[in-house]
Motif scaffolding. Structure first.
Motif, short mmCIF file in Angstrom:
data_model
loop_
_atom_site.label_atom_id
_atom_site.label_comp_id
_atom_site.label_asym_id
_atom_site.label_seq_id
_atom_site.Cartn_x
_atom_site.Cartn_y
_atom_site.Cartn_z
N UNK A 1 7.72 5.57 -14.47
CA UNK A 1 7.45 6.72 -13.62
C UNK A 1 6.17 6.57 -12.82
N UNK A 2 5.58 5.39 -12.85
CA UNK A 2 4.26 5.19 -12.27
C UNK A 2 4.19 5.31 -10.76
N UNK A 3 5.21 4.87 -10.05
CA UNK A 3 5.12 4.92 -8.58
C UNK A 3 4.96 6.35 -8.10
N UNK A 4 5.80 7.25 -8.60
CA UNK A 4 5.68 8.65 -8.19
C UNK A 4 4.34 9.25 -8.61
N UNK A 5 3.90 8.93 -9.83
CA UNK A 5 2.64 9.47 -10.33
C UNK A 5 1.46 8.96 -9.51
N UNK A 6 1.45 7.66 -9.24
CA UNK A 6 0.36 7.08 -8.46
C UNK A 6 0.34 7.65 -7.04
N UNK A 7 1.52 7.79 -6.45
CA UNK A 7 1.60 8.35 -5.09
C UNK A 7 1.06 9.77 -5.06
N UNK A 8 1.39 10.56 -6.06
CA UNK A 8 0.91 11.94 -6.13
C UNK A 8 -0.59 12.01 -6.29
N UNK A 9 -1.15 11.12 -7.09
CA UNK A 9 -2.59 11.12 -7.32
C UNK A 9 -3.35 10.62 -6.10
N UNK A 10 -2.87 9.56 -5.48
CA UNK A 10 -3.62 8.93 -4.38
C UNK A 10 -3.50 9.69 -3.06
N UNK A 11 -2.37 10.34 -2.83
CA UNK A 11 -2.13 10.96 -1.52
C UNK A 11 -3.23 11.92 -1.07
N UNK A 12 -3.75 12.80 -1.92
CA UNK A 12 -4.76 13.76 -1.44
C UNK A 12 -6.18 13.20 -1.40
N UNK A 13 -6.42 11.99 -1.94
CA UNK A 13 -7.79 11.50 -2.03
C UNK A 13 -8.31 11.13 -0.64
N UNK A 14 -9.54 11.49 -0.33
CA UNK A 14 -10.08 11.25 1.02
C UNK A 14 -10.44 9.79 1.25
N UNK A 15 -10.40 9.37 2.50
CA UNK A 15 -10.71 7.99 2.85
C UNK A 15 -12.13 7.60 2.48
N UNK A 16 -13.04 8.59 2.47
CA UNK A 16 -14.43 8.30 2.15
C UNK A 16 -14.78 8.58 0.68
N UNK A 17 -13.78 8.54 -0.19
CA UNK A 17 -14.04 8.75 -1.62
C UNK A 17 -15.14 7.80 -2.07
N UNK A 18 -16.23 8.32 -2.64
CA UNK A 18 -17.35 7.45 -3.01
C UNK A 18 -17.15 6.78 -4.37
N UNK A 19 -16.00 6.14 -4.52
CA UNK A 19 -15.65 5.45 -5.76
C UNK A 19 -14.69 4.32 -5.44
N UNK A 20 -14.70 3.31 -6.29
CA UNK A 20 -13.66 2.27 -6.25
C UNK A 20 -12.51 2.72 -7.14
N UNK A 21 -11.30 2.32 -6.79
CA UNK A 21 -10.11 2.69 -7.57
C UNK A 21 -9.36 1.42 -7.96
N UNK A 22 -9.02 1.31 -9.22
CA UNK A 22 -8.24 0.19 -9.73
C UNK A 22 -6.93 0.72 -10.29
N UNK A 23 -5.83 0.02 -10.02
CA UNK A 23 -4.50 0.46 -10.46
C UNK A 23 -3.85 -0.62 -11.29
N UNK A 24 -3.39 -0.24 -12.47
CA UNK A 24 -2.55 -1.11 -13.31
C UNK A 24 -1.27 -0.36 -13.61
N UNK A 25 -0.14 -0.93 -13.17
CA UNK A 25 1.18 -0.45 -13.56
C UNK A 25 1.94 -1.62 -14.15
N UNK A 26 2.62 -1.39 -15.25
CA UNK A 26 3.42 -2.46 -15.85
C UNK A 26 4.47 -2.92 -14.85
N UNK A 27 4.53 -4.23 -14.61
CA UNK A 27 5.43 -4.82 -13.63
C UNK A 27 6.17 -6.00 -14.24
N UNK A 28 7.39 -6.24 -13.80
CA UNK A 28 8.12 -7.41 -14.26
C UNK A 28 7.40 -8.66 -13.75
#
Length: 201
Positions: free
Chosen positions: A23-50
């Motif tokens: 279910x990660x794609x939908x969850x990640x999309x929902x979380x990332x969509x509203x975040x501003x371009x100037x977010x003063x943080x780095x973001x790392x993403x790990x989703x289990x992948x084949x």
């Protein structure tokens, strides 16, 4: 004259780690969509992948957010306003220089890429600057990483059961007793933004 205490973290900004599986794609999309371009943080993403299939995850996420999104490369620097996505068949680590380290994943578990490995190395290198967010997913990956993040002064959020496609990973994180807040998926982006602004250097 007293010696000045040296801050071991090479970064002066927060790091947000989003870890997920089923279910990660939908969850990640929902979380990332509203975040501003100037977010003063780095973001790392790990989703289990084949491990044997190419991944379109970085490209798909790039379309849904104002942040810059790309697949993580070995040696990449962590940058504010940038999302680095773990590639398939590689574990994503954070080195003592606060750079990305990619190592080949073996044929056997742990899950690939491993949330535990990311969070443990991130905790040791970036300590209280870490915000770990455990999203929907099967299994217990991230549970040990949550303990490491908490032990090193970081903060952990988890997605709630009602909004999760699979509650294994969030439940395992919550079972540690170290999750600061359990949130419905739509409430996570605003919480990330508040946390990041409250923890800027």
């Amino acid at each position: 004259m007293s010696e000045q205490v040296r801050d071991p973290c090479a970064l002066r900004f927060p790091v947000v780690a989003l870890v997920t599986s089923t279910g990660g794609l939908d969850a990640l999309s929902t979380v990332l969509a509203p975040l501003p371009a100037d977010l003063p943080a780095a973001v790392l993403v790990v989703q289990h992948l084949h491990p044997d299939h190419p991944s379109l995850l970085a490209g798909l996420l790039d379309r849904c957010t104002a942040l810059r999104v790309r697949s993580a490369g070995d040696g990449d620097e962590l940058e504010t306003g940038t999302v680095l996505v773990a590639p398939p068949a590689r574990h994503l680590l954070v080195t003592s220089e606060a750079r990305i380290g990619l190592i080949d994943a073996g044929e056997l578990p742990p899950a690939r890429p491993s949330a535990d490995l990311l969070l443990a190395t991130l905790a040791v290198t970036c300590g209280p600057r870490v915000l770990a967010v455990v999203l929907t997913g099967k299994g217990t990956d991230a549970q040990a990483g949550v303990r490491a993040v908490s032990r090193c002064g970081g903060t952990v959020l988890a997605q709630d059961r009602a909004s999760s496609t699979a509650f294994g990973m969030p439940s395992a994180a919550i079972d540690t007793g170290l999750v600061k807040t359990v949130l419905s998926l739509p409430d996570i982006p605003a919480t990330i933004v508040r946390h990041v602004h409250d923890h800027r250097a």
